[in-house]
Design a protein around this motif. Structure first.
Motif, PDB file in Angstrom:
ATOM      1  N   ASP A  19      81.892  32.860  54.923  1.00 27.78           N
ATOM      2  CA  ASP A  19      83.318  32.535  54.851  1.00 27.78           C
ATOM      3  C   ASP A  19      83.954  33.184  53.624  1.00 27.78           C
ATOM      4  O   ASP A  19      85.047  33.754  53.705  1.00 27.78           O
ATOM      5  CB  ASP A  19      83.529  31.022  54.799  1.00 27.78           C
ATOM      6  CG  ASP A  19      83.251  30.358  56.139  1.00 27.78           C
ATOM      7  OD1 ASP A  19      83.382  31.042  57.166  1.00 27.78           O
ATOM      8  OD2 ASP A  19      82.895  29.171  56.151  1.00 27.78           O
ATOM      9  N   ARG A  20      83.280  33.070  52.488  1.00 26.15           N
ATOM     10  CA  ARG A  20      83.811  33.669  51.260  1.00 26.15           C
ATOM     11  C   ARG A  20      83.870  35.190  51.371  1.00 26.15           C
ATOM     12  O   ARG A  20      84.814  35.824  50.910  1.00 26.15           O
ATOM     13  CB  ARG A  20      82.953  33.250  50.064  1.00 26.15           C
ATOM     14  CG  ARG A  20      83.142  31.798  49.659  1.00 26.15           C
ATOM     15  CD  ARG A  20      82.537  31.547  48.290  1.00 26.15           C
ATOM     16  NE  ARG A  20      81.088  31.694  48.304  1.00 26.15           N
ATOM     17  CZ  ARG A  20      80.232  30.714  48.570  1.00 26.15           C
ATOM     18  NH1 ARG A  20      80.686  29.487  48.848  1.00 26.15           N
ATOM     19  NH2 ARG A  20      78.934  30.916  48.551  1.00 26.15           N
ATOM     20  N   TYR A  21      82.855  35.763  52.013  1.00 29.65           N
ATOM     21  CA  TYR A  21      82.829  37.220  52.179  1.00 29.65           C
ATOM     22  C   TYR A  21      84.003  37.691  53.036  1.00 29.65           C
ATOM     23  O   TYR A  21      84.701  38.653  52.685  1.00 29.65           O
ATOM     24  CB  TYR A  21      81.503  37.640  52.821  1.00 29.65           C
ATOM     25  CG  TYR A  21      81.429  39.092  53.194  1.00 29.65           C
ATOM     26  CD1 TYR A  21      81.277  40.083  52.220  1.00 29.65           C
ATOM     27  CD2 TYR A  21      81.527  39.493  54.524  1.00 29.65           C
ATOM     28  CE1 TYR A  21      81.228  41.430  52.569  1.00 29.65           C
ATOM     29  CE2 TYR A  21      81.466  40.827  54.879  1.00 29.65           C
ATOM     30  CZ  TYR A  21      81.316  41.794  53.895  1.00 29.65           C
ATOM     31  OH  TYR A  21      81.272  43.129  54.246  1.00 29.65           O
ATOM     32  N   ILE A  22      84.228  37.020  54.174  1.00 27.32           N
ATOM     33  CA  ILE A  22      85.328  37.398  55.068  1.00 27.32           C
ATOM     34  C   ILE A  22      86.672  37.163  54.385  1.00 27.32           C
ATOM     35  O   ILE A  22      87.594  37.983  54.490  1.00 27.32           O
ATOM     36  CB  ILE A  22      85.230  36.605  56.384  1.00 27.32           C
ATOM     37  CG1 ILE A  22      83.970  37.014  57.157  1.00 27.32           C
ATOM     38  CG2 ILE A  22      86.474  36.825  57.236  1.00 27.32           C
ATOM     39  CD1 ILE A  22      83.721  36.211  58.422  1.00 27.32           C
ATOM     40  N   LEU A  23      86.794  36.046  53.662  1.00 28.54           N
ATOM     41  CA  LEU A  23      88.057  35.722  52.997  1.00 28.54           C
ATOM     42  C   LEU A  23      88.401  36.755  51.921  1.00 28.54           C
ATOM     43  O   LEU A  23      89.544  37.220  51.830  1.00 28.54           O
ATOM     44  CB  LEU A  23      87.971  34.322  52.376  1.00 28.54           C
ATOM     45  CG  LEU A  23      89.222  33.822  51.653  1.00 28.54           C
ATOM     46  CD1 LEU A  23      90.398  33.768  52.617  1.00 28.54           C
ATOM     47  CD2 LEU A  23      88.974  32.458  51.031  1.00 28.54           C
ATOM     48  N   ILE A  24      87.405  37.136  51.125  1.00 28.39           N
ATOM     49  CA  ILE A  24      87.640  38.137  50.076  1.00 28.39           C
ATOM     50  C   ILE A  24      88.003  39.487  50.688  1.00 28.39           C
ATOM     51  O   ILE A  24      88.906  40.179  50.218  1.00 28.39           O
ATOM     52  CB  ILE A  24      86.402  38.263  49.172  1.00 28.39           C
ATOM     53  CG1 ILE A  24      86.206  36.978  48.360  1.00 28.39           C
ATOM     54  CG2 ILE A  24      86.532  39.461  48.236  1.00 28.39           C
ATOM     55  CD1 ILE A  24      84.920  36.947  47.554  1.00 28.39           C
ATOM     56  N   LEU A  25      87.314  39.847  51.772  1.00 29.59           N
ATOM     57  CA  LEU A  25      87.610  41.107  52.447  1.00 29.59           C
ATOM     58  C   LEU A  25      89.030  41.108  52.999  1.00 29.59           C
ATOM     59  O   LEU A  25      89.770  42.097  52.881  1.00 29.59           O
ATOM     60  CB  LEU A  25      86.595  41.338  53.569  1.00 29.59           C
ATOM     61  CG  LEU A  25      86.695  42.665  54.339  1.00 29.59           C
ATOM     62  CD1 LEU A  25      86.505  43.846  53.404  1.00 29.59           C
ATOM     63  CD2 LEU A  25      85.675  42.688  55.478  1.00 29.59           C
ATOM     64  N   ALA A  82      76.357  40.748  64.530  1.00 35.14           N
ATOM     65  CA  ALA A  82      75.228  39.967  64.031  1.00 35.14           C
ATOM     66  C   ALA A  82      75.584  38.490  63.909  1.00 35.14           C
ATOM     67  O   ALA A  82      74.766  37.603  64.235  1.00 35.14           O
ATOM     68  CB  ALA A  82      74.790  40.507  62.668  1.00 35.14           C
ATOM     69  N   THR A  83      76.804  38.205  63.473  1.00 31.28           N
ATOM     70  CA  THR A  83      77.223  36.813  63.330  1.00 31.28           C
ATOM     71  C   THR A  83      77.389  36.150  64.692  1.00 31.28           C
ATOM     72  O   THR A  83      76.999  34.993  64.890  1.00 31.28           O
ATOM     73  CB  THR A  83      78.548  36.742  62.539  1.00 31.28           C
ATOM     74  OG1 THR A  83      78.400  37.433  61.300  1.00 31.28           O
ATOM     75  CG2 THR A  83      78.930  35.306  62.258  1.00 31.28           C
ATOM     76  N   LEU A  84      77.970  36.880  65.645  1.00 31.88           N
ATOM     77  CA  LEU A  84      78.146  36.333  66.987  1.00 31.88           C
ATOM     78  C   LEU A  84      76.797  36.079  67.660  1.00 31.88           C
ATOM     79  O   LEU A  84      76.646  35.121  68.433  1.00 31.88           O
ATOM     80  CB  LEU A  84      78.981  37.285  67.840  1.00 31.88           C
ATOM     81  CG  LEU A  84      80.469  37.423  67.449  1.00 31.88           C
ATOM     82  CD1 LEU A  84      81.122  38.522  68.265  1.00 31.88           C
ATOM     83  CD2 LEU A  84      81.197  36.097  67.676  1.00 31.88           C
ATOM     84  N   PRO A 104      88.557  31.335  58.092  1.00 26.87           N
ATOM     85  CA  PRO A 104      89.045  31.610  56.733  1.00 26.87           C
ATOM     86  C   PRO A 104      90.302  32.472  56.720  1.00 26.87           C
ATOM     87  O   PRO A 104      91.207  32.238  55.906  1.00 26.87           O
ATOM     88  CB  PRO A 104      87.858  32.338  56.077  1.00 26.87           C
ATOM     89  CG  PRO A 104      86.671  31.932  56.858  1.00 26.87           C
ATOM     90  CD  PRO A 104      87.153  31.767  58.264  1.00 26.87           C
ATOM     91  N   MET A 105      90.363  33.453  57.621  1.00 27.78           N
ATOM     92  CA  MET A 105      91.543  34.315  57.658  1.00 27.78           C
ATOM     93  C   MET A 105      92.760  33.566  58.202  1.00 27.78           C
ATOM     94  O   MET A 105      93.894  33.815  57.771  1.00 27.78           O
ATOM     95  CB  MET A 105      91.256  35.553  58.512  1.00 27.78           C
ATOM     96  CG  MET A 105      90.254  36.517  57.868  1.00 27.78           C
ATOM     97  SD  MET A 105      90.067  38.064  58.790  1.00 27.78           S
ATOM     98  CE  MET A 105      89.122  37.476  60.207  1.00 27.78           C
ATOM     99  N   ILE A 106      92.544  32.643  59.141  1.00 22.63           N
ATOM    100  CA  ILE A 106      93.662  31.854  59.667  1.00 22.63           C
ATOM    101  C   ILE A 106      94.228  30.953  58.579  1.00 22.63           C
ATOM    102  O   ILE A 106      95.452  30.843  58.403  1.00 22.63           O
ATOM    103  CB  ILE A 106      93.197  31.028  60.879  1.00 22.63           C
ATOM    104  CG1 ILE A 106      92.820  31.957  62.048  1.00 22.63           C
ATOM    105  CG2 ILE A 106      94.282  30.048  61.315  1.00 22.63           C
ATOM    106  CD1 ILE A 106      92.225  31.235  63.238  1.00 22.63           C
ATOM    107  N   VAL A 107      93.339  30.311  57.824  1.00 28.05           N
ATOM    108  CA  VAL A 107      93.795  29.451  56.725  1.00 28.05           C
ATOM    109  C   VAL A 107      94.512  30.279  55.659  1.00 28.05           C
ATOM    110  O   VAL A 107      95.563  29.877  55.140  1.00 28.05           O
ATOM    111  CB  VAL A 107      92.605  28.684  56.109  1.00 28.05           C
ATOM    112  CG1 VAL A 107      93.043  27.896  54.883  1.00 28.05           C
ATOM    113  CG2 VAL A 107      91.991  27.741  57.142  1.00 28.05           C
TER     114      VAL A 107
END
Length: 384
Positions: A5-11, A92-94, A106-109
């Protein structure tokens, strides 16, 4: 919040920041080509050039964020997911059994936070810099003057006019207020050197008990200090020194709810006003409110939820179940955004002209159309 979550949010936030800074840089560079001489001239007072640039372009960058924040968020959403898909991280996550909805949370928030920040800037910050956003660079340290928009106070029966309006000082130069009501001794016009806006004060012995304009060096009618103050019912309208000790012999106070902001001729004075101020104009029974202004008030109220609904509406494109290329997705998103703004513009035009819809209904029509579609598409993504 997990590491992914932190990785996607930072990206995502990094993409938003890069997009906004790139757009801001282009704006500053192109504008500086035409205004750099005026900005450099302001350093003659001892202020450094970086300080002048921050003071001039700072409010414009806040306005730019308000105007483009939602679109930048939308594009960043697409670019971030495209990057995750290209690197194989999304696959990989899916494969671990995690749904798209959980990955994108995370991106929606963050999108909701960005839209909320736009709302805060639009209602609390931008109105404070309204004068700066209507000035040229050479007027940064000066007082901007503009023509006065004639405005009729229906309660007092007075048409407020003048030669020039100083927006910062809230002064009308060479005012000529035309009186359309019968006030004994005042005639049909008030002419003075200047009219200064004054807010109501609790100390009636030193300042006016109501808001209005203090006319100084009144030339017409002559001997204004010998004319008794005039009222309409229990409300004061025209106050003079004949029975007001806080006024000089050549002064007259005109009680009115027509604030100097209503007299500005530049469209930005209305566009950059807060919802509270715009709704106050609509509620002001002494001043006529156009259908366009009433529509604009409702549009400002629904803008934040409408922006978030737009993000949710484009969300299924991010899932990309058909395996389309990133540029095809961006093209589809642009088409959807154009359709969204076309609907919004059409509804606003119908409300402003009074055709088919009232101003309130016209402003809410886009949200009533987009919000259900956005919710259904968001729920579909949750299950993928």
């Amino acid at each position: 919040m997990t590491k992914i979550d932190r990785y996607i949010l930072i990206l995502f936030l990094r993409t938003v920041l890069v997009c906004f800074l790139s757009l801001a840089g282009i704006f500053i560079v192109f504008h500086a080509f035409t205004a750099i001489d005026d900005l450099v001239a302001l350093t003659d007072t001892g202020e450094s050039l970086p300080s002048v640039l921050v003071r001039f372009y700072g409010p414009y960058l806040i306005l730019l964020f308000d105007m483009t924040g939602t679109i930048i968020t939308l594009m960043s959403f697409l670019f971030t997911v495209g990057w995750l898909r290209r690197t194989g991280e999304l696959t990989a996550t899916l494969s671990a059994g995690i749904s798209h909805g959980r990955i994108f949370r995370p991106m929606i928030v963050a999108s909701l936070v960005i839209i909320s920040a736009q709302l805060a800037c639009r209602e609390c910050v931008i109105p404070q810099f309204r004068s700066s956003l209507t000035m040229e660079a050479e007027d940064l340290n000066g007082e901007i003057e503009q023509a006065v928009r004639p405005t009729f106070d229906r309660f007092a029966g007075i048409l407020i006019e003048g030669a020039q309006l100083e927006t910062k000082a809230r002064i009308i130069e060479k005012p000529n207020f035309r009186i359309d009501s019968e006030y004994a001794g005042f005639g049909d016009i008030l002419i003075a050197r200047e009219a200064v806006w004054m807010d109501a004060s609790e100390d009636a012995a030193a300042a006016p008990p109501v808001s209005g304009y203090l006319l100084r060096e009144v030339k017409r009618p002559e001997s204004i200090g010998t004319i008794a103050s005039a009222r309409r019912g229990d409300q004061p309208v025209l106050l003079t020194s004949a029975d007001q000790d806080w006024l000089n012999a050549d002064e007259c106070f005109v009680a009115t709810t027509v604030h100097p902001n209503m007299l500005q001729t530049q469209d930005t004075a209305t566009r950059l006003a807060s919802v509270w101020e715009l709704s106050g104009r609509v509620r002001n029974s002494a001043v006529h409110s156009s259908l366009t202004l009433q529509t604009q008030v409702h549009e400002r109220i629904v803008r934040a939820p409408l922006d978030f609904a737009l993000v949710m509406l484009v969300l299924p494109l991010v899932v990309n179940a058909r395996g389309r290329k990133i540029f095809v997705l961006i093209g589809s998103a642009v088409g959807m955004v154009l359709a969204f703004f076309a609907l919004k513009t059409l509804a606003g035009a119908l409300g402003g002209s009074g055709t088919l819809f009232t101003p309130g209904i016209a402003a809410w029509v886009p949200l009533l159309v987009v919000a259900p579609l956005a919710y259904v598409r968001f729920r579909a993504v949750q299950r993928v």
